[in-house]
Design an enzyme around this catalytic site. Structure first.
Site, short mmCIF file in Angstrom:
data_model
loop_
_atom_site.label_atom_id
_atom_site.label_comp_id
_atom_site.label_asym_id
_atom_site.label_seq_id
_atom_site.Cartn_x
_atom_site.Cartn_y
_atom_site.Cartn_z
N ALA A 1 30.10 44.91 41.33
CA ALA A 1 30.19 44.26 42.64
C ALA A 1 29.83 45.20 43.80
O ALA A 1 29.01 44.85 44.65
CB ALA A 1 31.61 43.71 42.83
N HIS B 1 46.25 32.48 45.01
CA HIS B 1 47.35 32.85 44.11
C HIS B 1 48.41 33.69 44.82
O HIS B 1 49.15 34.43 44.19
CB HIS B 1 46.79 33.57 42.88
N ASN C 1 28.42 39.26 39.10
CA ASN C 1 29.47 39.50 38.12
C ASN C 1 28.96 40.48 37.05
O ASN C 1 27.76 40.59 36.82
CB ASN C 1 29.87 38.17 37.46
N ALA C 2 29.92 41.16 36.39
CA ALA C 2 29.53 42.12 35.35
C ALA C 2 28.84 41.44 34.18
O ALA C 2 27.96 42.03 33.55
CB ALA C 2 30.77 42.88 34.88
N CYS D 1 68.14 42.81 46.49
CA CYS D 1 68.24 42.05 47.74
C CYS D 1 69.28 42.68 48.67
O CYS D 1 70.43 42.91 48.26
CB CYS D 1 68.60 40.61 47.43
N ILE E 1 45.54 39.13 44.38
CA ILE E 1 46.83 39.28 45.04
C ILE E 1 46.98 40.68 45.62
O ILE E 1 48.05 41.06 46.07
CB ILE E 1 47.99 39.02 44.03
N ASP E 2 45.89 41.45 45.60
CA ASP E 2 45.99 42.89 45.87
C ASP E 2 45.83 43.29 47.34
O ASP E 2 45.92 44.47 47.67
CB ASP E 2 44.98 43.66 45.01
N CYS F 1 68.96 33.95 46.96
CA CYS F 1 69.52 33.53 48.25
C CYS F 1 68.46 33.12 49.26
O CYS F 1 68.78 32.64 50.34
CB CYS F 1 70.40 34.63 48.84
N CYS G 1 63.91 36.42 48.12
CA CYS G 1 64.91 36.54 47.07
C CYS G 1 65.03 35.20 46.35
O CYS G 1 65.23 34.16 46.97
CB CYS G 1 66.26 36.93 47.67
P1 NAD Z 1 39.20 37.65 35.34
O1 NAD Z 1 39.90 38.88 34.88
O2 NAD Z 1 39.35 36.41 34.56
O3 NAD Z 1 37.62 37.93 35.45
C1 NAD Z 1 37.09 39.04 36.09
C2 NAD Z 1 35.57 38.99 36.02
O4 NAD Z 1 35.08 40.11 36.72
C3 NAD Z 1 35.00 39.05 34.60
O5 NAD Z 1 34.04 38.02 34.43
C4 NAD Z 1 34.35 40.44 34.54
O6 NAD Z 1 33.16 40.44 33.77
C5 NAD Z 1 34.04 40.70 35.98
N1 NAD Z 1 33.99 42.12 36.38
C6 NAD Z 1 34.70 43.16 35.87
N2 NAD Z 1 34.39 44.29 36.53
C7 NAD Z 1 33.47 43.96 37.47
C8 NAD Z 1 32.77 44.70 38.46
N3 NAD Z 1 32.95 46.01 38.65
N4 NAD Z 1 31.89 44.03 39.25
C9 NAD Z 1 31.69 42.68 39.09
N5 NAD Z 1 32.32 41.96 38.15
C10 NAD Z 1 33.22 42.57 37.37
O7 NAD Z 1 39.66 37.44 36.85
P2 NAD Z 1 39.68 36.16 37.79
O8 NAD Z 1 38.48 35.32 37.56
O9 NAD Z 1 40.02 36.67 39.13
O10 NAD Z 1 40.89 35.25 37.31
C11 NAD Z 1 42.03 35.67 36.69
C12 NAD Z 1 43.33 35.77 37.44
O11 NAD Z 1 43.57 37.13 37.57
C13 NAD Z 1 43.47 35.23 38.78
O12 NAD Z 1 44.49 34.31 38.69
C14 NAD Z 1 43.94 36.40 39.67
O13 NAD Z 1 45.06 35.98 40.44
C15 NAD Z 1 44.36 37.43 38.72
N6 NAD Z 1 44.15 38.89 38.95
C16 NAD Z 1 44.11 39.45 40.18
C17 NAD Z 1 43.90 40.81 40.31
C18 NAD Z 1 43.85 41.41 41.69
O14 NAD Z 1 44.53 40.96 42.58
N7 NAD Z 1 43.01 42.44 41.87
C19 NAD Z 1 43.72 41.62 39.21
C20 NAD Z 1 43.77 41.03 37.94
C21 NAD Z 1 43.98 39.65 37.84
ZN ZN Z 2 69.28 37.61 47.82
#
Ligand code: NAD
Ligand code: ZN
Length: 254
Positions: free
Chosen positions: A240, A123, A222-223, A155, A107-108, A134, A131
């Protein structure tokens, strides 16, 4: 994974990606970890500090919006949050025609800030809000305008304090049209690279499975090896940003 093993797996992944016709990326919180955004799970995860039921459900937000805002500030603020090489390389791949799009759980907004255009936000995102009381829509820059303040947003129309960002809370439905279009792309893809997702959250996590079931090759960056290593053709274990740089160099050489 030792250096030699990683090198040969990176070369294999580069060949698969370079030979793809419809490459999609599927990203999770881990792709933004090197930008300074904490993941939810894992040792430094936000769920160790916050109870998801008290912060990220609609009923919790309605009763205590300030708790949600504290959580979001903790996630995003007081850090120089910028796209990292993994976001930037995906954006370059899209511009060069190699990548068709990104399906993300994040969501970032970091993919868009890196320059990616075709992003399916399963997500939602912090970019827009409305709001709860409203219905007034807000689409100004949340990250800049709101997160620097000590109070929570109120709001301009009704004065209420429940401006809800366009993110999907626990228990809410995913945006149907985005999920449908993301699924179409997953089915069309012949290669999908999954980056930084534990694949623990459904229905989002079912999309890589859908891609695989309809014939795509799957690469996992993935980590850790995750909970479903058996579904992947190649697993690149590490950070990553670092590994995407290696992968991009290999692809440039092909
Ligand atoms: P998660 O937290 O479940 O998993 C994150 C994965 O990333 C883990 O398996 C971890 O081992 C791996 N990881 C950590 N650091 C890493 C790196 N530097 N390089 C590669 N891999 C790395 O997250 P998810 O699978 O996205 O699902 C969870 C929910 O979290 C989602 O619903 C999402 O909306 C939300 N979320 C979003 C953010 C964001 O917007 N940045 C942050 C936190 C959670
Ligand atoms: Zn409002």
């Amino acid at each position: 994974m030792n250096g030699e093993e990683l090198q040969s797996k990176t070369s294999r992944a580069a060949e698969i990606i370079a030979g793809s016709d419809h490459l999609m990326a599927f990203t999770g919180a881990g792709i933004s970890a090197e930008s300074g955004v904490p993941t939810y799970r894992g040792p430094d995860g936000l769920w160790n500090k916050y109870d998801p039921g008290e912060t990220a459900t609609l009923s919790a937000f309605k009763d205590q919006p300030e708790k949600f805002w504290q959580f979001i500030k903790d996630m995003m603020v007081d850090r120089e949050i910028e796209p990292n090489p993994a976001h930037l390389i995906l954006a370059e791949w899209e511009q060069s025609g190699l990548l068709q799009g990104i399906i993300t759980q994040n969501i970032d907004l970091l993919h868009q800030r890196a320059g990616s255009e075709c992003v399916f936000e399963l997500h939602g995102s912090l970019g827009e809000a409305s709001c709860y009381d409203c219905g007034r829509d807000y689409s100004w820059g949340w990250l800049e305008d709101i997160l620097d303040r000590d109070d929570i947003p109120s709001c301009q129309n009704c004065g209420g304090s429940r401006i809800k960002p366009d993110v999907v809370f626990f228990g809410e439905m995913l945006p149907g049209d985005i999920l449908r279009r993301a699924e179409e792309e997953a089915v069309k893809s012949d290669v999908m690279i999954v980056i930084g997702s534990s694949l623990a959250v459904h229905p989002a996590a079912s999309l890589p499975l859908r891609a695989r079931d309809t014939g795509a090759e799957l690469i996992y960056l993935n980590a850790d090896r995750g909970e479903m290593p058996e579904i992947f053709d190649v697993i690149l274990q590490g950070s990553a940003g670092e590994i995407m740089e290696k992968l991009a160099q290999e692809i440039d050489r092909i």
